[in-house]
Motif scaffolding. Sequence first.
Motif, PDB file in Angstrom:
ATOM      1  N   ASP A   1      34.113  30.772  34.408  1.00  0.00           N
ATOM      2  CA  ASP A   1      34.745  32.087  34.432  1.00  0.00           C
ATOM      3  C   ASP A   1      35.985  32.070  35.329  1.00  0.00           C
ATOM      4  N   VAL A   2      37.149  32.196  34.714  1.00  0.00           N
ATOM      5  CA  VAL A   2      38.413  32.106  35.444  1.00  0.00           C
ATOM      6  C   VAL A   2      38.529  33.221  36.487  1.00  0.00           C
ATOM      7  N   SER A   3      38.132  34.430  36.135  1.00  0.00           N
ATOM      8  CA  SER A   3      38.264  35.543  37.079  1.00  0.00           C
ATOM      9  C   SER A   3      37.374  35.338  38.306  1.00  0.00           C
ATOM     10  N   LEU A   4      36.186  34.777  38.114  1.00  0.00           N
ATOM     11  CA  LEU A   4      35.310  34.490  39.246  1.00  0.00           C
ATOM     12  C   LEU A   4      35.900  33.394  40.120  1.00  0.00           C
ATOM     13  N   LYS A   5      36.517  32.399  39.477  1.00  0.00           N
ATOM     14  CA  LYS A   5      37.150  31.316  40.228  1.00  0.00           C
ATOM     15  C   LYS A   5      38.290  31.854  41.091  1.00  0.00           C
ATOM     16  N   ILE A   6      39.092  32.740  40.534  1.00  0.00           N
ATOM     17  CA  ILE A   6      40.215  33.324  41.277  1.00  0.00           C
ATOM     18  C   ILE A   6      39.699  34.094  42.486  1.00  0.00           C
ATOM     19  N   GLU A   7      38.656  34.885  42.274  1.00  0.00           N
ATOM     20  CA  GLU A   7      38.088  35.657  43.386  1.00  0.00           C
ATOM     21  C   GLU A   7      37.495  34.728  44.446  1.00  0.00           C
ATOM     22  N   ALA A   8      36.838  33.662  44.008  1.00  0.00           N
ATOM     23  CA  ALA A   8      36.267  32.694  44.952  1.00  0.00           C
ATOM     24  C   ALA A   8      37.361  32.032  45.776  1.00  0.00           C
ATOM     25  N   GLU A   9      38.463  31.681  45.122  1.00  0.00           N
ATOM     26  CA  GLU A   9      39.589  31.063  45.841  1.00  0.00           C
ATOM     27  C   GLU A   9      40.168  32.008  46.884  1.00  0.00           C
ATOM     28  N   LYS A  10      40.286  33.284  46.541  1.00  0.00           N
ATOM     29  CA  LYS A  10      40.801  34.284  47.493  1.00  0.00           C
ATOM     30  C   LYS A  10      39.877  34.365  48.711  1.00  0.00           C
ATOM     31  N   LEU A  11      38.581  34.397  48.464  1.00  0.00           N
ATOM     32  CA  LEU A  11      37.630  34.495  49.568  1.00  0.00           C
ATOM     33  C   LEU A  11      37.669  33.242  50.444  1.00  0.00           C
ATOM     34  N   MET A  12      37.834  32.089  49.811  1.00  0.00           N
ATOM     35  CA  MET A  12      37.909  30.849  50.577  1.00  0.00           C
ATOM     36  C   MET A  12      39.132  30.845  51.494  1.00  0.00           C
ATOM     37  N   LYS A  13      40.250  31.360  50.991  1.00  0.00           N
ATOM     38  CA  LYS A  13      41.460  31.452  51.820  1.00  0.00           C
ATOM     39  C   LYS A  13      41.255  32.446  52.967  1.00  0.00           C
ATOM     40  N   GLN A  14      40.528  33.517  52.662  1.00  0.00           N
ATOM     41  CA  GLN A  14      40.279  34.570  53.656  1.00  0.00           C
ATOM     42  C   GLN A  14      39.485  34.035  54.851  1.00  0.00           C
ATOM     43  N   ILE A  15      38.502  33.173  54.572  1.00  0.00           N
ATOM     44  CA  ILE A  15      37.664  32.672  55.670  1.00  0.00           C
ATOM     45  C   ILE A  15      38.192  31.372  56.241  1.00  0.00           C
ATOM     46  N   GLY A  16      39.228  30.834  55.644  1.00  0.00           N
ATOM     47  CA  GLY A  16      39.918  29.692  56.212  1.00  0.00           C
ATOM     48  C   GLY A  16      39.392  28.402  55.787  1.00  0.00           C
TER      49      GLY A  16
END
Length: 62
Positions: A47-62
């Motif tokens: 799921d591309v949209s889930l991947k995008i959201e996961a990437e955003k969260l990963m950037k958020q927590i560093g």
Amino acid sequence: MLGNVAEHDVDVNSDAQSKLDLAKAYIEMSDDKGALELLEDVLRSDDVSLKIEAEKLMKQIG
């Protein structure tokens, strides 16, 4: 019986969505390590949209 379950499962990415939701809860509890493990699993989903959201969260927590 069902053969290939993925062909019949209308909610194939529910596991990835559940992991994404759980990762958000882990982030709220300051468990970044646990969240990252779950987010890495989400990145392996289809799921591309889930991947995008996961990437955003990963950037958020560093």
